[in-house]
Design an enzyme around this catalytic site. Structure first.
Site, mmCIF file in Angstrom:
data_model
loop_
_atom_site.group_PDB
_atom_site.id
_atom_site.type_symbol
_atom_site.label_atom_id
_atom_site.label_comp_id
_atom_site.label_asym_id
_atom_site.label_seq_id
_atom_site.Cartn_x
_atom_site.Cartn_y
_atom_site.Cartn_z
ATOM 1 N N SER A 75 0.818 -1.362 -0.098
ATOM 2 C CA SER A 75 -0.061 0.008 0.045
ATOM 3 C C SER A 75 0.842 1.352 -0.098
ATOM 4 O O SER A 75 0.415 2.426 -0.332
ATOM 5 C CB SER A 75 -0.940 0.002 1.067
ATOM 6 O OG SER A 75 -2.199 -1.179 1.089
ATOM 7 N N GLY B 15 -4.413 -1.919 -0.897
ATOM 8 C CA GLY B 15 -3.418 -1.531 -2.083
ATOM 9 C C GLY B 15 -3.276 0.039 -2.035
ATOM 10 O O GLY B 15 -3.514 0.885 -1.331
ATOM 11 N N GLY C 95 -2.183 3.931 -3.950
ATOM 12 C CA GLY C 95 -2.837 4.474 -5.086
ATOM 13 C C GLY C 95 -4.240 5.193 -4.925
ATOM 14 O O GLY C 95 -4.848 4.985 -3.726
ATOM 15 N N CYS D 166 -9.341 -1.373 3.646
ATOM 16 C CA CYS D 166 -8.849 -0.129 3.030
ATOM 17 C C CYS D 166 -8.873 -0.099 1.646
ATOM 18 O O CYS D 166 -9.839 0.908 1.447
ATOM 19 C CB CYS D 166 -7.332 -0.505 3.236
ATOM 20 S SG CYS D 166 -6.133 1.100 3.199
ATOM 21 N N LEU D 167 -8.301 -0.035 0.402
ATOM 22 C CA LEU D 167 -8.398 0.167 -0.633
ATOM 23 C C LEU D 167 -9.798 -0.594 -1.086
ATOM 24 O O LEU D 167 -10.656 -0.164 -1.611
ATOM 25 C CB LEU D 167 -7.345 -0.166 -1.792
ATOM 26 C CG LEU D 167 -7.546 -0.115 -2.969
ATOM 27 C CD1 LEU D 167 -7.565 1.365 -3.295
ATOM 28 C CD2 LEU D 167 -6.422 -0.695 -3.905
ATOM 29 N N ASN E 114 -3.471 3.243 6.923
ATOM 30 C CA ASN E 114 -2.653 3.511 6.002
ATOM 31 C C ASN E 114 -3.397 3.865 4.553
ATOM 32 O O ASN E 114 -3.542 3.079 3.924
ATOM 33 C CB ASN E 114 -1.630 2.400 5.719
ATOM 34 C CG ASN E 114 -0.769 2.894 4.415
ATOM 35 O OD1 ASN E 114 -0.472 3.869 4.158
ATOM 36 N ND2 ASN E 114 -0.362 1.737 3.663
ATOM 37 N N TYR F 85 -7.095 8.193 1.276
ATOM 38 C CA TYR F 85 -8.530 8.521 0.753
ATOM 39 C C TYR F 85 -9.563 7.878 1.835
ATOM 40 O O TYR F 85 -9.465 7.030 2.327
ATOM 41 C CB TYR F 85 -8.541 7.914 -0.738
ATOM 42 C CG TYR F 85 -7.406 8.451 -1.690
ATOM 43 C CD1 TYR F 85 -7.821 9.463 -2.373
ATOM 44 C CD2 TYR F 85 -6.198 7.853 -1.619
ATOM 45 C CE1 TYR F 85 -6.880 9.997 -3.482
ATOM 46 C CE2 TYR F 85 -5.416 8.193 -2.762
ATOM 47 C CZ TYR F 85 -5.625 9.199 -3.332
ATOM 48 O OH TYR F 85 -4.797 9.795 -4.368
ATOM 49 N N HIS G 122 -6.694 -1.478 9.293
ATOM 50 C CA HIS G 122 -6.245 -2.765 9.079
ATOM 51 C C HIS G 122 -6.332 -3.674 10.353
ATOM 52 O O HIS G 122 -5.544 -3.608 11.340
ATOM 53 C CB HIS G 122 -4.980 -2.648 8.655
ATOM 54 C CG HIS G 122 -4.490 -2.092 7.323
ATOM 55 N ND1 HIS G 122 -4.212 -3.017 6.447
ATOM 56 C CD2 HIS G 122 -4.434 -1.154 6.944
ATOM 57 C CE1 HIS G 122 -4.067 -2.344 5.238
ATOM 58 N NE2 HIS G 122 -4.117 -1.016 5.470
ATOM 59 N N GLU H 127 -5.687 -6.650 10.970
ATOM 60 C CA GLU H 127 -4.669 -7.916 11.044
ATOM 61 C C GLU H 127 -3.419 -7.260 11.590
ATOM 62 O O GLU H 127 -2.468 -8.211 12.093
ATOM 63 C CB GLU H 127 -4.586 -8.310 9.837
ATOM 64 C CG GLU H 127 -3.446 -7.442 8.756
ATOM 65 C CD GLU H 127 -3.917 -6.288 8.135
ATOM 66 O OE1 GLU H 127 -3.037 -5.202 7.837
ATOM 67 O OE2 GLU H 127 -5.089 -6.166 8.402
#
Length: 374
Positions: free
Chosen positions: A45, A240, A242, A268-269, A310, A313, A351, A353
């Site tokens: 990421s 991931g 971007g 996340c992404l 992390n 966006y 996250h 995990e």
């Protein structure tokens, strides 16, 4: 060796280098974690980014293969106040410096990371260029101005797996399971790899879910067919790097999975892509959430979980039209978790995990298994 940094706000800094010798352009962010620098650097990421560590002493426990979150380091580079070349840990296999050189990643030290962090907080995440070979400010400025921005690059194509593979390790085992150690598999899923962390896969397996990891070039029709044939019981959308808005092909495929009512879970992404695929575009935060100390409120239990984050966006607030908010970030009240009202789909921005403690979030993986069973 000296290193030279130029940021898009005009700041020019001279520091020292302890990693690969290069000239590299990326986005600068800061991470507030007290430990885990190796996991951060090997997290896909962070592709396209320079990570400024607010923890002043970095490198003191070395590096080891067991703590890798992927097969290699993905960040553009790391900026630290003080690099400790002399490491001390019974688990260490090499120094951070040799690790960075091996993976062709820049390491920059003897720099005022407090100044950088305060600047990013005030002005926001920005692009920068760092070099061990170019010291001229104007030349670095020209390189930066003529380089693509992070939101212009599809880093998923770089970090996603190119082959389909099964993951059979759990959080509590460093090697593949023997038959008497394997958790009882109660369901099977396809993990769409946008830059998945190994420990996410470990946690899914530990929850009793069989895992097959597939590339980001997946076709929804194949997954729908596998679901109807009971080959898989659900789909996981990974983390991931971007800007999720550039992933047009992936969004179209996820829309088809949503229409097929396949049970899905995103982190996340993956959380962001589910929002976009439902018609609610994400927005960019000023400086993002990066660190292992973010308090998140579980809206169902009322408990506060300290989470690892992390991301740059976030999903928009008006998504409550179609989803219930399950988790909220207590730093800025942004949405951290969603359960969609008319679909067997849920997701989280943080996250679960990563285990920063003390209130752990691994239960979320068991909730995915419960959703699949229902």
């Amino acid at each position: 060796m000296k290193a030279y940094i130029y940021l898009e706000n005009g700041t020019f800094i001279e520091a020292k280098s302890f990693g690969a010798e290069d000239t590299v352009v990326g986005e600068i962010v800061f991470n507030t974690s007290m430990s885990g620098y190796q996991e951060i650097m090997s997290d896909p990421s962070y592709a396209g980014q320079f990570v400024t560590f607010t923890m002043p002493e970095i490198g003191n426990v070395g590096v080891n293969e067991q703590d890798m979150e992927s097969s290699k380091a993905h960040a553009k580079g790391m900026l630290v106040r003080k690099y400790q070349a002399r490491y001390s840990s019974f688990r260490a296999e090499e120094s951070l410096e040799s690790f960075l050189i091996k993976h062709n990643i820049m390491g920059i030290c003897d720099i005022d990371t407090r100044f950088l962090t305060k600047m990013i907080r005030k002005e926001g995440a920005m692009m920068m260029v760092a070099s061990t070979t170019i010291s001229d400010r104007n030349e670095l400025k020209n390189i930066l101005e003529n380089s693509p921005r992070i939101e212009d690059v599809n880093y998923i194509e770089q970090v996603s797996t190119k082959i389909i593979y099964k993951h059979e390790r759990s959080t509590y085992s460093n090697t593949e399971f023997k038959y008497d150690e394997t958790p009882i598999t109660q369901a099977n899923i396809a993990v769409i790899d946008f830059g998945v962390k190994r420990n996410i896969l470990n946690e899914i397996v530990s929850a009793g879910i069989g895992v097959e990891v597939i590339p980001n070039s997946f076709k929804a029709e194949d997954l729908i067919k596998s679901y109807k044939s009971k080959i898989i019981d659900g789909v996981f959308l990974s983390n991931g790097p971007g800007d999720p808005l550039v992933l047009k092909r992936e969004q179209e495929q996820i829309k088809k999975l949503i229409d097929a009512k396949i049970p899905m879970f995103g982190i996340c992404l993956g959380h962001q892509l589910l929002s976009i695929s439902h018609g609610y575009d994400t927005f960019k935060l000023k400086f993002g959430h990066h660190g292992g100390n973010h308090p998140v409120k579980n809206e169902k239990t009322g408990l506060v979980e300290i989470t690892a984050q992390n991301h740059n966006y976030n999903v928009p607030n008006n998504i409550i039209e179609i989803a219930d908010v399950t988790h909220t970030n207590l730093f800025d009240n942004t949405i951290e978790g969603l359960k969609y009202k008319d679909s067997p789909i849920f997701s989280v921005q943080h996250h679960p995990e990563a285990s920063p403690g003390p209130k752990e979030s691994q239960y979320i993986f068991c909730e995915f298994l419960s959703l699949i069973k229902r």
